[in-house]
Design an enzyme around this catalytic site. Structure first.
Site, PDB file in Angstrom:
ATOM      1  N   CYS A 269      55.272  13.707 -18.453  1.00 33.71           N
ATOM      2  CA  CYS A 269      56.399  14.355 -19.129  1.00 33.71           C
ATOM      3  C   CYS A 269      56.361  14.105 -20.635  1.00 33.71           C
ATOM      4  O   CYS A 269      56.172  12.965 -21.053  1.00 33.71           O
ATOM      5  CB  CYS A 269      57.703  13.820 -18.548  1.00 33.71           C
TER       6      CYS A 269
ATOM      7  N   CYS B 140      55.574  13.292 -13.787  1.00 36.89           N
ATOM      8  CA  CYS B 140      56.616  14.142 -13.220  1.00 36.89           C
ATOM      9  C   CYS B 140      56.966  13.655 -11.813  1.00 36.89           C
ATOM     10  O   CYS B 140      56.096  13.564 -10.949  1.00 36.89           O
ATOM     11  CB  CYS B 140      56.119  15.593 -13.176  1.00 36.89           C
TER      12      CYS B 140
ATOM     13  N   CYS C  94      55.330  17.801 -19.476  1.00 44.79           N
ATOM     14  CA  CYS C  94      54.100  18.332 -18.881  1.00 44.79           C
ATOM     15  C   CYS C  94      53.575  19.520 -19.694  1.00 44.79           C
ATOM     16  O   CYS C  94      54.269  20.068 -20.554  1.00 44.79           O
ATOM     17  CB  CYS C  94      54.352  18.734 -17.436  1.00 44.79           C
TER      18      CYS C  94
ATOM     19  N   CYS D  97      58.791  15.176  -9.615  1.00 47.61           N
ATOM     20  CA  CYS D  97      59.179  16.288  -8.738  1.00 47.61           C
ATOM     21  C   CYS D  97      57.995  16.928  -8.027  1.00 47.61           C
ATOM     22  O   CYS D  97      58.140  17.981  -7.415  1.00 47.61           O
ATOM     23  CB  CYS D  97      59.928  17.342  -9.561  1.00 47.61           C
TER      24      CYS D  97
ATOM     25  N   CYS E 296      60.039  23.882 -17.143  1.00 50.03           N
ATOM     26  CA  CYS E 296      60.172  22.542 -16.571  1.00 50.03           C
ATOM     27  C   CYS E 296      60.421  22.668 -15.068  1.00 50.03           C
ATOM     28  O   CYS E 296      61.505  23.092 -14.644  1.00 50.03           O
ATOM     29  CB  CYS E 296      61.314  21.792 -17.253  1.00 50.03           C
TER      30      CYS E 296
END
Length: 122
Positions: A79, A60, A81, A62, A90
């Site tokens: 991902c 991920c 996740c 982010c 998400c």
């Protein structure tokens, strides 16, 4: 002890296309949609592709990690996740349920769109 697989010899464009196709198929399979702002979708897919290139897994993009390789081994944030797989949540806003205020109406994006949208962010 295993280590994260390095894929630095792979073509970055191949990873981008791979992650784009994955995102489209996963959205269709889970009845989720991309963000109404496709710039978000493009940035996340690009980040996943970069992590796949660097780490061998689509970690991920982010989240902040002290040790990305250790996180890849844990697989929790790879991902899709665990929160996405188990609860359709998400964190990146890549896969959004239809009732989410930010959900768009599309489950597709082209490589050209990703490249164009991401170039505007640089």
């Amino acid at each position: 002890m295993t280590t994260a697989k390095s894929t630095t010899g792979q073509n970055p464009n191949k990873n981008l296309e791979s992650m784009r196709k994955f995102a489209e198929k996963y959205a269709q399979r889970t009845d989720t949609y991309f963000c109404s702002n496709l710039g978000v979708t493009a940035a996340v897919i690009k980040g996943l592709a970069e992590h796949k290139q660097e780490l061998g897994s689509p970690l991920c993009p982010c989240r902040h990690y002290r040790d990305k390789e250790a996180e890849v081994k844990k697989a929790y944030w790879n991902c899709p996740c665990v929160p996405m797989r188990e609860e359709k949540k998400c964190h990146c806003m890549l896969f959004l349920t239809p009732d989410n205020d930010f959900a768009g109406d599309t489950q597709s994006i082209t490589t050209e769109q990703i490249t164009q949208l991401c170039s505007k962010m640089e």
